[in-house]
Every structure is written in C-alpha cells, then in structure tokens.
Design a protein around this motif. Structure first.
Motif, short mmCIF file in Angstrom:
data_model
loop_
_atom_site.label_atom_id
_atom_site.label_comp_id
_atom_site.label_asym_id
_atom_site.label_seq_id
_atom_site.Cartn_x
_atom_site.Cartn_y
_atom_site.Cartn_z
N SER A 98 6.79 -13.90 -4.20
CA SER A 98 5.72 -12.51 -3.65
C SER A 98 5.63 -13.09 -2.22
N ASP A 99 5.55 -12.26 -0.83
CA ASP A 99 5.45 -12.18 0.43
C ASP A 99 4.01 -12.58 0.14
N SER A 100 3.28 -13.71 0.27
CA SER A 100 1.31 -13.59 0.44
C SER A 100 1.38 -13.37 1.69
N ARG A 101 1.56 -12.49 2.49
CA ARG A 101 1.76 -11.17 4.03
C ARG A 101 0.88 -10.34 3.68
N ARG A 102 2.35 -10.10 2.05
CA ARG A 102 2.39 -8.49 1.98
C ARG A 102 1.30 -8.38 0.79
N VAL A 103 0.38 -9.07 0.52
CA VAL A 103 -0.38 -8.31 -0.96
C VAL A 103 -1.37 -7.85 -0.46
N TYR A 104 -1.64 -6.52 -1.75
CA TYR A 104 -2.46 -5.66 -1.45
C TYR A 104 -3.11 -5.57 -2.75
N ILE A 105 -4.22 -4.60 -2.48
CA ILE A 105 -5.05 -4.46 -3.97
C ILE A 105 -6.13 -2.86 -4.53
N THR A 106 -6.08 -2.43 -5.01
CA THR A 106 -6.52 -1.18 -5.07
C THR A 106 -6.99 -1.03 -6.90
N GLY A 107 -7.94 -0.18 -6.60
CA GLY A 107 -8.86 0.18 -7.59
C GLY A 107 -9.33 1.56 -8.19
N VAL B 95 -6.69 -13.09 1.76
CA VAL B 95 -5.79 -12.69 0.85
C VAL B 95 -4.84 -11.73 0.89
N PHE B 96 -5.92 -10.17 1.22
CA PHE B 96 -4.79 -9.00 1.50
C PHE B 96 -4.92 -8.43 2.60
N ALA B 97 -3.79 -7.84 2.13
CA ALA B 97 -3.47 -7.02 3.80
C ALA B 97 -3.41 -6.11 3.92
N GLY B 98 -4.17 -5.23 2.95
CA GLY B 98 -4.63 -4.07 2.65
C GLY B 98 -5.37 -3.75 1.17
N GLY B 99 -5.79 -2.28 0.98
CA GLY B 99 -6.47 -2.32 -0.21
C GLY B 99 -7.07 -0.66 -0.15
N ALA B 100 -6.73 -0.15 -1.34
CA ALA B 100 -7.22 1.62 -1.95
C ALA B 100 -8.52 1.89 -2.76
N ILE B 101 -9.71 2.16 -2.42
CA ILE B 101 -10.98 2.53 -2.96
C ILE B 101 -10.65 3.65 -3.58
#
Length: 495
Positions: A155-164, A182-188
């Motif tokens: 995976s592209d380490s520049r394009r890691v995202y997290i949601t929860g 680590v994370f380029a973006g997130g969704a809460i």
C-alpha cells in the motif's frame, strides 16, 4: 463508550473487576437505545475477511482482520475501519459498505477488532490515555496493523485513511491526532473530539454534554498529542445524526471547531450542499480551496452509521443494529478522500494557471485556464472530488444545484497518465433559486428532510427554528429560501 452501552475499560489485566461488571449488567438495559441487553460480538469469519497475525507486539490486545480485492496493485490506498461497541470486525465488514468501494476503487481495508477481554461491551478504549495516546496500548496496536498491511499489500504509505463508528469514531479522532504522520485523512462517525475524555466519568460527560471549549483549546489537544513540529494534518470528515441521544449532536460542533482550528480555517463553512437522506454537507476549505474538514449532518438520524442499501452508484451497506438507512456515508467519505480517483498530483507537470469561471447557469459552471505544455489532458475537481477530464483547456460542469457556490481546481495529466500539481482554486456560484413553500405536519416535514427531530421537538433544517412537537398533529408551513435552508412561514408563504 458505545452505541448503547457504557464505555467501561478493563483493568490493566484486561478484565473488569466483578463489581463493575455487575454494575454494567444491571444498567445496560437502561442505557440501551432499543431496550435490549448487551450483545455478544460475533467473531470475524465473513467470507473474504482474512485474519492477520504477527503484526507486532500488539500491546492493546487487538485482533487484525483485512480485506483486499483480487489482483490489488502495489501503491493502492489503505483504509482502517473501526467498529463500534457490541460489534466486531465481521459485523462492520458486512454492513458498512467498505468492501464495495475497496472492490470498485481498488484499495485494502483493515478491520481491527477488540473484545470483551478489553472492554465489557467490546468498545475501543478511546477514553483511556494508556490506550489512545501515541505509542501506547490499542493505539499502537492499530499503528502496527497499518505497518503490517502496507508491507503485505504494498500500500501507498502516503494514502492511509482511518474511519470509525461511535467508540471507533472516538478512537479515530485520537488516532488522527496522535498519528498525523500516518493518516492522510479520517472520518469520525457518531464520534467525539480527540482527547475529549481521559476517564470513564469524563467519557459520559463528552457523550451526553460535551464541553463547550473554544476552537483553540480543542485544537491544542490535537497539537499536544501529535509529534512536535507537525505542520501537515489529516483531512477530516465528521458524520452525525441530529436525533442521536447516545452521542449528542453537539459533539459534531466541537469536532468541527477542533479540526478547523488545527487547519487554521474558520468555523463558518466555505459552502453547504444538500445531499440525499436529509443530509446537509458543510465544507471548510483550506487556503488552496481544497476541502479540509467536512461535516455531514443527517436529519432525524439516531445513533449509528449511515448506510443506504441498494445497487446504485451512491448506495452501500446493509441495515442492522446501529446501521441506519439514510445515506451511504462510506461512499461520500471515499470520495472526500479521493479514493475514487488515481489523480493524486504525483506527476511532474506544473499546475495550470489562470483558472477562471467563464460563465454559470442555474445548473452549470464553465471554466477555462491556460494550457500546460506537454499536457495530454486535464482532470477537473469540484470540492476536491474528480468530476471530469478534458483534452482542452476548458470544461463545463453540469447537474449542479441552483444558487450554490462550488470550488474548482484543475491538474494537467501527462502522456503516462500521471496528474501534476493542482491549480489554485476558483469559486463558481450557480444562478437562480426559486423559493418553495410546504405546509404539512411536523412528522411529514421531518420525513421529507425539511426539518429534524431533537428531544421530541421539531426544528427547521438550516435555520434551526423551533416548530413545536414532533408528531402528525402539529401542522406548520416552511419556506425553502436556499438549498437545504428552511424558515417557518405560517403567516404567509408567497413563492
């Protein structure tokens, strides 16, 4: 924390003392939204979901599951999806819709899983410093899962995202603060501000009556959690139902204040849009005109993850406990992150200059810019989302809402298909808006998305004006004066 259950953490031995466990058992029915008891989290065993071991020291005692489409190319994005309380990795895999978009857009998804050994209701311990700070507990275990997935899938380490969702949303906010590198973006989703709580009692306060701190104080919590000298921050989407009684909607306001302050942008949105499912999107752009923070307010939605079962392009997921049929949040989140496009601005071509709005109608916006030498084509983004490509130095965007402002950027694409630097943004406002009037019951107004319910009362969408009790016997007149904006007009409503 959880959808309907207390956020109780086990002792460091990973088990609750008997007295607290008995307390949770006796109070779970009171706290449950549906009046049910604490559900037992099923083990992750859904077809296509693979257990992964050997991902590190795992100080948070979590389990790792992953889903990757067949023939996933190297350099694809990676998404981390955290379930809510009483849920599991397989539950989130089955209902959230993320596998659909992993297949469509080409990325891997990691589904971390906690258990009752960590928390009586299988919640991620977002309120425990020992589990939510950088380099500690569950937070470190999730980071180790990212490292494992990047190595395993290329995976592209520049394009890691997290949601929860819910407790997973609270942990997502903490992870974005602790690991902005680590994370380029997130969704809460139905979650809480980063580091809102550091104890069980504070967790309840955050859930039901979050502190009304200034944006700067909220932002300081993020800055103090991040590595010293951090200047680049994740782009954050915030999802919240207006009828959520477990994590009160005020949390979305505090989240907005927190992340707009981190980004150094104002709390007043750059623009708003009306989406399906009674959803209002408020966009906060960064200095370049790209969305930095987006807030999705879903009218009348209770506590849970917004899904929209079906086979349409913008549909996803399936309904279930805390999976609510309103709008596909995963689709809009994936587009916000840019997962629907490979145009990430990694090519060598310079940014187009002179981006200008040459004309607008009620539903279209026409753009032009100076041609870039050696460009084979151009990709056009609206609000950070790709809307089209063209081989000429002009483009007309269609299907827009009337009287609405949109932000556009353009990037040149070389003959190998790599998009170059992104242009400065240009704003276009469509013309016209015809006000409409609607007279019906408060119940019908809410169902139609013109109003929302909160605490048994009804409020006009957009203006927030009080309309009285939420029922089928109170009749009011609403006038829509702008997209997604309604005012009470009982005294007369000339269109």
């Amino acid at each position: 924390m959880g959808q309907s259950h207390p956020p109780f953490r086990s002792a460091r031995g990973r088990r609750l003392v008997g007295g607290i466990r008995r307390w949770i058992t006796t109070t779970a029915g009171v706290l449950a939204l549906t009046g049910g008891t604490v559900a037992v989290s099923p083990q992750a065993s859904a077809a296509g979901l693979t257990p992964v071991t050997g991902f590190g020291s795992n100080p948070g005692n979590l389990s790792m599951y992953a889903y990757a489409p067949d023939a996933l190319p190297a350099g694809a994005p990676l998404v981390v999806a955290l379930h809510g309380c009483t849920q599991s990795a397989s539950d989130y895999y089955a209902h959230s819709g993320w596998p659909t978009f992993a297949d469509r857009y080409g990325f891997a998804v990691v589904f971390p899983q906690t258990s009752s050994a960590n928390n009586a209701s299988s919640c991620f311990n977002w309120f425990e410093p020992g589990d939510s700070e950088r380099g500690r507990g569950e937070a470190l275990s999730i980071k180790q899962m990212v490292d494992k997935a990047v190595a395993q899938y290329g995976s592209d380490s520049r394009r890691v995202y997290i949601t929860g969702l819910s407790a997973g949303g609270g942990m997502t906010a903490n992870m974005l603060a602790a690991y902005p590198d680590v994370f380029a973006g997130g969704a809460i989703d139905s979650g809480l501000p980063a580091y809102c709580a550091n104890s069980v009692s504070a967790a309840y306060t955050c859930m039901y009556s979050p502190p009304d701190r200034s944006p700067a104080r909220w932002g300081d919590l993020v800055r103090s959690a991040a590595p010293a000298g951090t200047t680049s921050w994740p782009r954050v989407a915030i999802w919240q139902g207006t009828a959520d009684t477990t994590v009160k909607p005020a949390n979305a306001t505090e989240l907005r204040d927190q992340w707009t302050d981190v980004w150094g942008v104002g709390q007043t949105p750059s623009r708003t849009e009306s989406l399906t499912g009674g959803t209002t999107l408020s966009v906060h752009d960064d200095a370049s005109g790209r969305p930095a923070v987006e807030v999705y307010s879903v009218a009348g939605m209770a506590h849970g993850l917004a899904v929209d079962p079906g086979s349409g392009t913008e549909q996803c997921g399936s309904t279930g406990t805390y999976y609510l049929d309103t709008i596909c949040s995963s689709y809009h989140t994936a587009r916000f992150w840019g997962l629907d496009s490979d145009d990430q601005g990694t090519g060598a071509l310079p940014a187009p200059t002179g981006l200008t709005v040459t004309g607008t109608t009620d539903t279209t916006a026409s753009l032009s810019w100076k041609a870039v030498p050696d460009a084979a084509s151009y990709v056009v983004h609206r609000g950070g989302t790709k809307v089209g490509t063209t081989t000429s130095a002009s483009y007309t965007d269609t299907g827009l809402a009337t009287g609405t402002t949109y932000s556009y950027t353009v990037a040149a694409v070389d003959s190998a298909g790599a998009a170059g630097a992104v242009s400065s943004a240009a704003a276009a406002t469509t013309t016209g808006y015809t006000p409409t009037c609607h007279t019906t019951s408060n119940y019908d107004h809410t169902v139609a998305g013109r109003a929302y319910r909160s605490g048994g009362h009804t409020y006009a969408k957009g203006s927030g004006q009080a309309m009285g009790l939420w029922n089928a016997f109170t009749t009011r007149t609403l006038k829509q004066t702008a997209p997604g904006y309604y005012v009470v007009a009982d005294s007369g409503c000339p269109a």
